[in-house]
Design an enzyme around this catalytic site. Structure first.
Site, mmCIF file in Angstrom:
data_model
loop_
_atom_site.group_PDB
_atom_site.id
_atom_site.type_symbol
_atom_site.label_atom_id
_atom_site.label_comp_id
_atom_site.label_asym_id
_atom_site.label_seq_id
_atom_site.Cartn_x
_atom_site.Cartn_y
_atom_site.Cartn_z
ATOM 1 N N TYR A 150 0.830 -1.215 0.000
ATOM 2 C CA TYR A 150 0.000 0.000 0.000
ATOM 3 C C TYR A 150 0.862 1.262 0.000
ATOM 4 O O TYR A 150 0.434 2.318 0.470
ATOM 5 C CB TYR A 150 -0.934 -0.003 1.214
ATOM 6 C CG TYR A 150 -1.963 -1.105 1.168
ATOM 7 C CD1 TYR A 150 -3.176 -0.926 0.505
ATOM 8 C CD2 TYR A 150 -1.715 -2.330 1.773
ATOM 9 C CE1 TYR A 150 -4.122 -1.941 0.449
ATOM 10 C CE2 TYR A 150 -2.661 -3.356 1.726
ATOM 11 C CZ TYR A 150 -3.854 -3.152 1.061
ATOM 12 O OH TYR A 150 -4.788 -4.157 1.003
ATOM 13 N N SER A 151 2.044 1.158 -0.559
ATOM 14 C CA SER A 151 3.006 2.261 -0.501
ATOM 15 C C SER A 151 2.577 3.449 -1.368
ATOM 16 O O SER A 151 2.418 3.327 -2.584
ATOM 17 C CB SER A 151 4.375 1.761 -0.974
ATOM 18 O OG SER A 151 5.260 2.828 -1.209
#
Length: 302
Positions: free
Chosen positions: A68-69
């Site tokens: 989820y960067s």
């Protein structure tokens, strides 16, 4: 529009109850408005890295991040805008390019996603590991996770060009310390930098010293800068990627009260720390307080 253009990053004034918050002028630097996918400090940290890729005539950027960067998404979008390639080394060999919306979007933007075991990912900062990636992809510029390098720090330092001349206090969420170090180096001696680490048990000043050493070199000078930092270490809500209903309610209330969107990973926690701190102050002279909105709404909105 130029690739790195920040005119959309307005200074939003927050109207506080003057009887409760005496002598305080609160402004939010809305870096989240710069670009829908390359927002906030991600935009700042990528600016000079992309210019370096262009100068060195490389094919693109290779970098690291979790599933989820925001950094991976920002890199994918910025590289597409700049007409260059991108490679993302993702933590978790069980993942695929369709595991979540963030990875899907990175793939849609042209990022090549390479999924590695978590044990291997944990070694990403080891010299042997980095040399291996450089050897495998010699035409790509390797950027650490979160854009945490010298060029990222310089990009964050430039935020001061867009702030008032007199800033008494500046609050910012802290992850890798690149943004906070850039802000610290660019600040003047009359400004207190307030950092809000989102990792539990994070030693902010020690990590900032590591980041600042290549930039300032002299230990005495680094100490002088660090003495202008105030760490708010109790607003992590359990650690990175963790939150509770109190934080969610706080974020929703601030959206309704101030028309200020915050995320539950970074900016919500930092603004929570800011408001708690303000409630404890009794300023006898006017104070200008800036909150830097570092983006992150894509993967952390409520």
């Amino acid at each position: 529009m130029e690739l790195f253009e920040s005119s959309k990053s307005i200074l939003q004034e927050i109207k506080l109850d003057s009887s409760k918050f005496k002598n305080i002028r609160l402004l939010v630097k809305r870096d989240d408005l710069i670009h829908p996918e390359v927002s906030g400090n991600k935009w700042r940290k990528l600016k000079y890295n992309i210019e370096l890729v262009q100068f060195q005539k490389k094919d693109g950027i290779l970098t690291f991040g979790g599933a989820y960067s925001n950094h991976l998404l920002a890199t994918a979008a910025a590289c597409q805008l700049a007409g260059m390639k991108s490679i993302g080394i993702v933590r978790g060999e069980e993942l695929t390019a369709t595991s979540n919306d963030n990875l899907k979007r990175c793939s849609e933007l042209g990022m090549e996603l390479l999924f590695v075991p978590r044990e291997s990912y944990d070694e990403r900062n080891e010299k042997s590991c980095q040399e291996g990636w450089k050897e495998a992809y010699p035409s790509f510029l390797l950027i650490p996770e979160g854009g945490s390098n010298y060029y990222g720090l310089v990009g964050c330092q430039e935020i001061w060009k867009e702030l008032p001349d007199q800033v008494d206090h500046l609050f910012v969420a802290q992850g890798t310390t690149t943004t906070s170090c850039g802000l610290l180096v660019g600040s003047n001696e009359n400004t207190t930098l307030h950092v809000v680490p989102v990792l539990k048990g994070f030693d902010s000043t020690a990590e900032m010293r590591k980041q600042l050493f290549p930039f300032l070199i002299d230990e005495e000078t680094i100490t002088e800068y660090i003495n202008r930092v105030e760490v708010h270490s109790e607003s992590h809500f359990g650690g990175y990627g963790k939150w509770n209903q109190e934080l969610i309610d706080f974020i929703q209330d601030r959206k309704a009260e101030f028309d200020l969107p915050l995320d539950k990973i970074y900016t919500g926690k930092a603004f929570y720390a800011l408001m708690n701190w303000l409630e404890q102050q009794d300023f006898q002279t006017p104070q200008t307080v800036i909150f830097l909105h570092t983006g992150g709404l894509q993967n952390g909105s409520v």
